[in-house]
Design an enzyme around this catalytic site. Sequence first.
Site, PDB file in Angstrom:
ATOM      1  NE  ARG A   1      -3.871   0.182   0.607  1.00 51.44           N
ATOM      2  CZ  ARG A   1      -4.803  -0.161  -0.303  1.00 51.44           C
ATOM      3  NH1 ARG A   1      -4.917   0.491  -1.448  1.00 51.44           N
ATOM      4  NH2 ARG A   1      -5.617  -1.173  -0.056  1.00 51.44           N
TER       5      ARG A   1
ATOM      6  NE  ARG B   1      -3.125  -4.485  -6.670  1.00 54.56           N
ATOM      7  CZ  ARG B   1      -3.962  -3.749  -5.968  1.00 54.56           C
ATOM      8  NH1 ARG B   1      -3.626  -2.540  -5.574  1.00 54.56           N
ATOM      9  NH2 ARG B   1      -5.158  -4.208  -5.648  1.00 54.56           N
TER      10      ARG B   1
ATOM     11  CG  HIS C   1      -2.844   2.776  -7.823  1.00 59.68           C
ATOM     12  ND1 HIS C   1      -2.765   3.710  -6.821  1.00 59.68           N
ATOM     13  CD2 HIS C   1      -4.062   2.210  -7.699  1.00 59.68           C
ATOM     14  CE1 HIS C   1      -3.894   3.691  -6.120  1.00 59.68           C
ATOM     15  NE2 HIS C   1      -4.694   2.784  -6.640  1.00 59.68           N
TER      16      HIS C   1
ATOM     17  CG  ASP D   1     -12.484   5.828  -6.931  1.00 59.34           C
ATOM     18  OD1 ASP D   1     -11.689   5.877  -7.894  1.00 59.34           O
ATOM     19  OD2 ASP D   1     -12.784   4.767  -6.337  1.00 59.34           O
TER      20      ASP D   1
ATOM     21  CD  GLU E   1      -4.917   5.236  -9.380  1.00 56.77           C
ATOM     22  OE1 GLU E   1      -5.126   4.223 -10.069  1.00 56.77           O
ATOM     23  OE2 GLU E   1      -5.603   5.528  -8.391  1.00 56.77           O
TER      24      GLU E   1
HETATM   25  C1  BG6 Z   1      -8.054   3.249  -7.203  1.00 56.67           C
HETATM   26  C2  BG6 Z   1      -9.499   2.957  -7.472  1.00 56.67           C
HETATM   27  O1  BG6 Z   1      -7.348   3.223  -8.390  1.00 56.67           O
HETATM   28  O2  BG6 Z   1      -7.525   2.235  -6.346  1.00 56.67           O
HETATM   29  C3  BG6 Z   1     -10.268   2.896  -6.168  1.00 56.67           C
HETATM   30  O3  BG6 Z   1     -10.020   3.974  -8.340  1.00 56.67           O
HETATM   31  C4  BG6 Z   1      -9.634   1.853  -5.266  1.00 56.67           C
HETATM   32  O4  BG6 Z   1     -11.628   2.567  -6.436  1.00 56.67           O
HETATM   33  C5  BG6 Z   1      -8.152   2.183  -5.105  1.00 56.67           C
HETATM   34  O5  BG6 Z   1     -10.274   1.868  -4.009  1.00 56.67           O
HETATM   35  C6  BG6 Z   1      -7.398   1.190  -4.217  1.00 56.67           C
HETATM   36  O6  BG6 Z   1      -7.552  -0.096  -4.688  1.00 56.67           O
HETATM   37  P1  BG6 Z   1      -6.883  -1.302  -3.903  1.00 56.67           P
HETATM   38  O7  BG6 Z   1      -7.249  -2.550  -4.662  1.00 56.67           O
HETATM   39  O8  BG6 Z   1      -5.389  -1.058  -3.933  1.00 56.67           O
HETATM   40  O9  BG6 Z   1      -7.418  -1.253  -2.502  1.00 56.67           O
END
Ligand code: BG6
Length: 300
Positions: A73, A99, A168, A212, A271
């Site tokens: 994360r 990922r 991302h 979002d 992103e």
């Molecule tokens: C973003 C999405 O790219 O990633 C969101 O638009 C999502 O909807 C976020 O919550 C995080 O995603 P993840 O799978 O890493 O929890």
Amino acid sequence: MIDQLTDAFAVTNHVRFSDGENGMPVVLLENRFGSATAYLHGAHVTDLRLNTHPSPVLWMSPKAVFADGKAIRGGVPICWPWFGPHSADESKPNHGFARNRSWSVAGSKVDDGEVTVSFSLSQDDATLELWPHEFELEYSVSLSDRLAMRLQFWNTGSAPASVGGALHSYFKVSQIENSTVEFGKPTEYYDQLEDMARKRQEGPVVFDREVDRIYIPDEDVAHINDVGFDRIINVTSQGSRSAVVWNPWTEKAKRMGDFPDDGYRTMLCVETANAADDVHTIEPNAIHVLEQTISIADAK
Ligand code: BG6
């Protein structure tokens, strides 16, 4: 493993391997402009420092989990070969599998002060079960006075493959209220929080609630203005006609186990994506390249 990586790919003063969190291998890129760190897990850039500005460029969650099959994360996860939930089967991993897997190091070089490390990933039984295509992915991370990331998909299978995805990127900001995102011109977007309703953005994107959105900008650069850190982060893209802007705000932050409750106050995501209408069908033996560069300037 670190010894083998070092023998094969280390470059004195520029490319170094070590054990990261949970013993996972990491590579550190360094030059006179700054440094960047990437995990082989996910080919995931977790840190970027540029000497001109003291604060890290990328946001990393203090609760990030470093484990096989799990995405880290923060930093720059590679979402691929689809963006968001799988269109036909939501039991498949959100944002694809790239990922969540360990990549190989494919090369390293230093060229005129620019330090590059490249990674590769190809199909195996587990990926074929999730996505029935053979592929070669090559991802290069190049540090000069900016960071350039280039994801190349080569369709090595015998059928056309539809690919989406995103680099991302989680950016660190001083305070979310002090930060805006601009695309240069008014632009349309799909609101993922309102069933993909199509809307128009006039002026900068501000953050005072969950955001979002999948933007469809005309320009290939997004600016993150942060008056608190007195800097503008510029994100340029190629091979992409969509840019996702995300901040989970309070409730979603609480729902994510690897995200601190107040984490939304000091981060935002821009992103470089292939999302919504910007999904590409790639013929056998053809390639698709998704690229972004991240640089910093003083606030105006
Ligand atoms: C973003 C999405 O790219 O990633 C969101 O638009 C999502 O909807 C976020 O919550 C995080 O995603 P993840 O799978 O890493 O929890």
